[in-house]
Design an enzyme around this catalytic site. Sequence first.
Site, PDB file in Angstrom:
ATOM      1  N   HIS A  79      -9.225   0.910   5.355  1.00 30.25           N
ATOM      2  CA  HIS A  79      -7.854   1.070   5.921  1.00 30.25           C
ATOM      3  C   HIS A  79      -7.964   2.082   7.208  1.00 30.25           C
ATOM      4  CE1 HIS A  79      -3.941   2.331   6.347  1.00 30.25           C
ATOM      5  NE2 HIS A  79      -3.486   1.296   5.754  1.00 30.25           N
TER       6      HIS A  79
ATOM      7  N   SER B 178       3.918  -2.150  10.277  1.00 27.82           N
ATOM      8  CA  SER B 178       5.517  -2.151  10.477  1.00 27.82           C
ATOM      9  C   SER B 178       6.009  -3.549   9.841  1.00 27.82           C
ATOM     10  CB  SER B 178       5.739  -1.963  11.643  1.00 27.82           C
ATOM     11  OG  SER B 178       5.411  -0.623  12.329  1.00 27.82           O
TER      12      SER B 178
ATOM     13  N   GLY C  61       2.939   2.239  10.874  1.00 30.49           N
ATOM     14  CA  GLY C  61       3.715   3.252  10.634  1.00 30.49           C
ATOM     15  C   GLY C  61       4.443   3.586  11.815  1.00 30.49           C
TER      16      GLY C  61
ATOM     17  N   GLU D 146      -4.910  -5.161  10.596  1.00 34.04           N
ATOM     18  CA  GLU D 146      -3.795  -4.144  10.803  1.00 34.04           C
ATOM     19  C   GLU D 146      -4.074  -3.491  12.054  1.00 34.04           C
ATOM     20  OE1 GLU D 146      -1.947  -2.849   6.669  1.00 34.04           O
ATOM     21  OE2 GLU D 146      -3.601  -1.527   7.004  1.00 34.04           O
TER      22      GLU D 146
ATOM     23  N   GLY E  65       3.270  -1.113   4.378  1.00 34.65           N
ATOM     24  CA  GLY E  65       3.077   0.355   4.022  1.00 34.65           C
ATOM     25  C   GLY E  65       4.715   0.717   3.544  1.00 34.65           C
ATOM     26  N   GLY E  66       5.293   1.355   4.449  1.00 37.10           N
ATOM     27  CA  GLY E  66       6.716   1.869   4.315  1.00 37.10           C
ATOM     28  C   GLY E  66       7.562   0.918   3.353  1.00 37.10           C
TER      29      GLY E  66
ATOM     30  N   GLU F 178      -6.472   4.366   8.174  1.00 37.62           N
ATOM     31  CA  GLU F 178      -6.290   5.935   7.902  1.00 37.62           C
ATOM     32  C   GLU F 178      -7.691   6.394   7.203  1.00 37.62           C
ATOM     33  OE1 GLU F 178      -2.696   5.587   5.633  1.00 37.62           O
ATOM     34  OE2 GLU F 178      -1.680   4.918   7.559  1.00 37.62           O
TER      35      GLU F 178
ATOM     36  N   ASN G 295       0.763  -1.252   0.070  1.00 34.20           N
ATOM     37  CA  ASN G 295      -0.028   0.050  -0.087  1.00 34.20           C
ATOM     38  C   ASN G 295       0.931   1.383  -0.109  1.00 34.20           C
ATOM     39  OD1 ASN G 295      -1.854   2.045   0.777  1.00 34.20           O
ATOM     40  ND2 ASN G 295      -2.163   1.479   2.768  1.00 34.20           N
ATOM     41  N   TRP G 296       0.948   1.979  -1.101  1.00 37.04           N
ATOM     42  CA  TRP G 296       1.780   2.888  -1.351  1.00 37.04           C
ATOM     43  C   TRP G 296       1.307   4.227  -0.741  1.00 37.04           C
ATOM     44  CZ3 TRP G 296       3.314   2.585  -7.151  1.00 37.04           C
ATOM     45  CH2 TRP G 296       3.940   1.279  -7.566  1.00 37.04           C
ATOM     46  N   LYS G 297       0.129   4.257   0.055  1.00 36.03           N
ATOM     47  CA  LYS G 297      -0.523   5.459   0.613  1.00 36.03           C
ATOM     48  C   LYS G 297      -0.216   6.739  -0.399  1.00 36.03           C
ATOM     49  CE  LYS G 297       0.160   3.026   4.926  1.00 36.03           C
ATOM     50  NZ  LYS G 297       0.166   3.197   6.326  1.00 36.03           N
TER      51      LYS G 297
HETATM   52  P1  13P Z   1       3.086   0.306   7.509  1.00 36.22           P
HETATM   53  O1  13P Z   1       3.869  -0.801   7.055  1.00 36.22           O
HETATM   54  O2  13P Z   1       4.243   1.536   7.014  1.00 36.22           O
HETATM   55  O3  13P Z   1       3.547   0.214   9.104  1.00 36.22           O
HETATM   56  O4  13P Z   1       2.115   0.294   7.092  1.00 36.22           O
HETATM   57  C1  13P Z   1       1.101  -0.329   7.306  1.00 36.22           C
HETATM   58  C2  13P Z   1      -0.034  -0.140   6.474  1.00 36.22           C
HETATM   59  O5  13P Z   1      -1.038   0.552   6.940  1.00 36.22           O
HETATM   60  C3  13P Z   1      -0.553  -0.721   5.368  1.00 36.22           C
HETATM   61  O6  13P Z   1      -1.699  -0.817   4.772  1.00 36.22           O
END
Ligand code: 13P
Length: 251
Positions: free
Chosen positions: A96, A214, A174, A168, A235-236, A98, A10-12
Amino acid sequence: MARRKIFAGNWKMYKKRQEALDLVKGLLAGIADIGEREVVVFPPSPWAKDVADLCRGSQMAVGMQNMHFEQEGAFTGEVSPLMVKDAGCRYILIGHSERRHVFGETDDDVNKKVMTALKNDIEPVICVGELLKEREKGLTEEVLKRQVVKGLAGVSAEQMKNIVIAYEPVWAIGTGKVATPDIADEAHRFIRKVVEGLYDAKTADLVPVLYGGSVKPDNIAGLFAKEHIDGVLVGGASLKVDSFLDIVRVK
Ligand code: 13P
């Protein structure tokens, strides 16, 4: 039948167009021999079609990170499921953390989006997860149960074949604080039990449950070794070719 194994990035709200295309090309070069594993990327919506064009015929599928639950209409700034499909996306992330906690999405919104996605032949990846304060109060199972039951309201057993669930925990996203493999596996087992209660053992056994929060090359092996962890939503660490490939290629 074995459960599908899915590695999703997920590149956000990261990556300009050329950066997105370079990342995809690097990933495509590194996944040619990964066997049965499915790889999915969720780029920012404006690049979804470009990314999908590059991925056509490969082992990598594409999804969008959010969409509206109506087919079309006067909803300034929103993306419709027809557009998601038209861009060549197979998946849609729904609920998600967020979206839930920054943009105020409710379980009801999540459910409407799930139903709209299914109607449009888009496969929902439904995200669920508790806040730190909910875990500390011992409310994790209650929260997960509510999010799963409400998210799946109206989904038939047949349609469950096209559903993916992502656990999640909000406190792990994050933050660098990954859930231990045991904590994550226990939550996944519980989610599967909730699905069994709604449908049957076979449906529960087949639904892929991904872990997110993470995930990094140095913690993927312990997570992926667990019985109920069928892949990850990253994510990251999905923003760089090498780190995402290290995750996808975990032994
Ligand atoms: P991180 O891997 O950056 O913690 O993000 C997880 C995430 O929200 C994937 O959708």
